[in-house]
Write a protein that holds these residues in place. Structure first.
Motif, PDB file in Angstrom:
ATOM      1  N   LEU A 113       0.866  -1.177   0.000  1.00  0.00           N
ATOM      2  CA  LEU A 113       0.000   0.000   0.000  1.00  0.00           C
ATOM      3  C   LEU A 113       0.900   1.223   0.000  1.00  0.00           C
ATOM      4  CD1 LEU A 113      -2.936   1.023   0.195  1.00  0.00           C
ATOM      5  CD2 LEU A 113      -2.609   1.110   2.666  1.00  0.00           C
ATOM      6  N   ILE A 114       0.738   2.080  -1.000  1.00  0.00           N
ATOM      7  CA  ILE A 114       1.571   3.271  -1.135  1.00  0.00           C
ATOM      8  C   ILE A 114       0.681   4.502  -1.023  1.00  0.00           C
ATOM      9  CG2 ILE A 114       3.074   4.572  -2.686  1.00  0.00           C
ATOM     10  CD1 ILE A 114       3.923   1.921  -3.882  1.00  0.00           C
ATOM     11  N   SER A 115       1.136   5.477  -0.261  1.00  0.00           N
ATOM     12  CA  SER A 115       0.416   6.742  -0.158  1.00  0.00           C
ATOM     13  C   SER A 115       1.411   7.872  -0.342  1.00  0.00           C
ATOM     14  CB  SER A 115      -0.305   6.846   1.187  1.00  0.00           C
ATOM     15  OG  SER A 115       0.608   6.726   2.243  1.00  0.00           O
ATOM     16  N   GLY A 116       0.897   8.987  -0.795  1.00  0.00           N
ATOM     17  CA  GLY A 116       1.866  10.015  -1.071  1.00  0.00           C
ATOM     18  C   GLY A 116       1.376  11.417  -1.241  1.00  0.00           C
ATOM     19  N   TYR A 117       2.386  12.192  -1.432  1.00  0.00           N
ATOM     20  CA  TYR A 117       2.392  13.639  -1.488  1.00  0.00           C
ATOM     21  C   TYR A 117       2.188  14.221  -0.116  1.00  0.00           C
ATOM     22  CZ  TYR A 117       2.726  13.011  -6.372  1.00  0.00           C
ATOM     23  OH  TYR A 117       3.155  12.606  -7.595  1.00  0.00           O
ATOM     24  N   PHE A 118       3.207  13.944   0.698  1.00  0.00           N
ATOM     25  CA  PHE A 118       3.308  14.559   2.011  1.00  0.00           C
ATOM     26  C   PHE A 118       4.439  15.571   1.954  1.00  0.00           C
ATOM     27  CE2 PHE A 118       2.052  10.121   2.735  1.00  0.00           C
ATOM     28  CZ  PHE A 118       0.881  10.311   3.438  1.00  0.00           C
ATOM     29  N   LEU A 119       4.258  16.675   2.642  1.00  0.00           N
ATOM     30  CA  LEU A 119       5.378  17.599   2.779  1.00  0.00           C
ATOM     31  C   LEU A 119       6.403  16.938   3.680  1.00  0.00           C
ATOM     32  CD1 LEU A 119       3.441  20.949   3.164  1.00  0.00           C
ATOM     33  CD2 LEU A 119       4.739  20.178   1.183  1.00  0.00           C
ATOM     34  N   PRO A 120       7.681  17.186   3.451  1.00  0.00           N
ATOM     35  CA  PRO A 120       8.726  16.538   4.257  1.00  0.00           C
ATOM     36  C   PRO A 120       8.471  16.708   5.745  1.00  0.00           C
ATOM     37  CG  PRO A 120       9.705  17.759   2.467  1.00  0.00           C
ATOM     38  CD  PRO A 120       8.240  18.088   2.461  1.00  0.00           C
ATOM     39  N   ASP A 121       8.591  15.612   6.474  1.00  0.00           N
ATOM     40  CA  ASP A 121       8.356  15.627   7.917  1.00  0.00           C
ATOM     41  C   ASP A 121       9.316  14.650   8.576  1.00  0.00           C
ATOM     42  OD1 ASP A 121       7.256  16.111  10.400  1.00  0.00           O
ATOM     43  OD2 ASP A 121       5.632  14.680  10.139  1.00  0.00           O
ATOM     44  N   GLU A 122      10.578  14.909   8.392  1.00  0.00           N
ATOM     45  CA  GLU A 122      11.590  14.069   9.013  1.00  0.00           C
ATOM     46  C   GLU A 122      11.959  14.671  10.358  1.00  0.00           C
ATOM     47  OE1 GLU A 122      14.739  13.881   6.202  1.00  0.00           O
ATOM     48  OE2 GLU A 122      13.441  13.097   4.628  1.00  0.00           O
ATOM     49  N   GLU A 123      12.511  13.851  11.226  1.00  0.00           N
ATOM     50  CA  GLU A 123      12.900  14.324  12.543  1.00  0.00           C
ATOM     51  C   GLU A 123      13.848  15.518  12.407  1.00  0.00           C
ATOM     52  OE1 GLU A 123      15.139  12.515  16.383  1.00  0.00           O
ATOM     53  OE2 GLU A 123      13.713  11.224  15.326  1.00  0.00           O
ATOM     54  N   GLY A 124      13.451  16.616  13.022  1.00  0.00           N
ATOM     55  CA  GLY A 124      14.276  17.815  12.989  1.00  0.00           C
ATOM     56  C   GLY A 124      14.122  18.630  11.717  1.00  0.00           C
ATOM     57  N   LEU A 125      13.269  18.191  10.779  1.00  0.00           N
ATOM     58  CA  LEU A 125      13.079  18.914   9.527  1.00  0.00           C
ATOM     59  C   LEU A 125      11.618  19.288   9.379  1.00  0.00           C
ATOM     60  CD1 LEU A 125      14.098  19.885   6.739  1.00  0.00           C
ATOM     61  CD2 LEU A 125      13.529  17.615   5.884  1.00  0.00           C
ATOM     62  N   GLU A 126      11.353  20.568   9.383  1.00  0.00           N
ATOM     63  CA  GLU A 126       9.994  21.039   9.180  1.00  0.00           C
ATOM     64  C   GLU A 126       9.845  21.456   7.728  1.00  0.00           C
ATOM     65  OE1 GLU A 126       7.280  24.678  10.766  1.00  0.00           O
ATOM     66  OE2 GLU A 126       8.497  23.606  12.221  1.00  0.00           O
ATOM     67  N   ALA A 127       8.742  21.111   7.118  1.00  0.00           N
ATOM     68  CA  ALA A 127       8.530  21.443   5.711  1.00  0.00           C
ATOM     69  C   ALA A 127       8.472  22.952   5.527  1.00  0.00           C
ATOM     70  CB  ALA A 127       7.233  20.812   5.227  1.00  0.00           C
TER      71      ALA A 127
END
Length: 156
Positions: A113-127
């Motif tokens: 199951l693939i979902s997408g088009y999220f703004l980057p939300d990595e630890e310590g990185l705000e979109a």
């Protein structure tokens, strides 16, 4: 499909996709997409899309891929290569994240199951906000109209 009535069907060669009611799955994924605003695809064990739901992708809009392709092939390959059993995410060329959750049976991936088009939300990185220099530069890198790109970006 009622397998108990089909004597000619061999379960030895049965694939996960053969057991799905594709119309119901399409309806479910479309409802999920409408509720969340996120594109969703169910792929078979080799990465081929079974059912997709969601808006035309940024790739299709700005990179000229077939409008039915909701996730670019490179990103799809990256997602499949990342893990056979664990949920994973990747960031595509347009700067967005996509996630993949393998569906396993007896330790073997039968679908994803693939979902997408999220703004980057990595630890310590705000979109960055949609009108930031980051996205303007991304539009320039992709050689697309900046205003059009930012307009679509605001819908993500």
């Amino acid at each position: 499909m009622d397998f108990s009535k089909d004597k000619k069907l061999s379960t030895a060669n049965l694939r996960f996709v053969d057991m799905l009611d594709l119309e119901r799955l399409k309806t479910t994924l479309n409802r999920l997409c409408r509720a969340t605003g996120v594109s969703v695809a169910m792929c078979d064990d080799t990465g081929n899309p079974i059912v997709t739901a969601g808006p035309i992708s940024l790739c299709a809009r700005f990179l000229g891929e077939d409008s039915g392709a909701y996730f670019c092939q490179d990103n799809l390959n990256d997602l499949f290569d990342a893990s056979d059993t664990e949920c994973t995410s990747t960031t595509c060329e347009t700067g967005f994240q996509h996630m993949a959750q393998p569906l396993c049976f007896n330790g073997r991936r039968v679908a994803t199951l693939i979902s997408g088009y999220f703004l980057p939300d990595e630890e310590g990185l705000e979109a960055p906000p949609p009108d930031s220099p980051y996205w303007l530069e991304k539009a320039r890198e992709l050689d697309v109209d900046e205003n059009d790109f930012l307009h679509v970006l605001k819908k993500v």
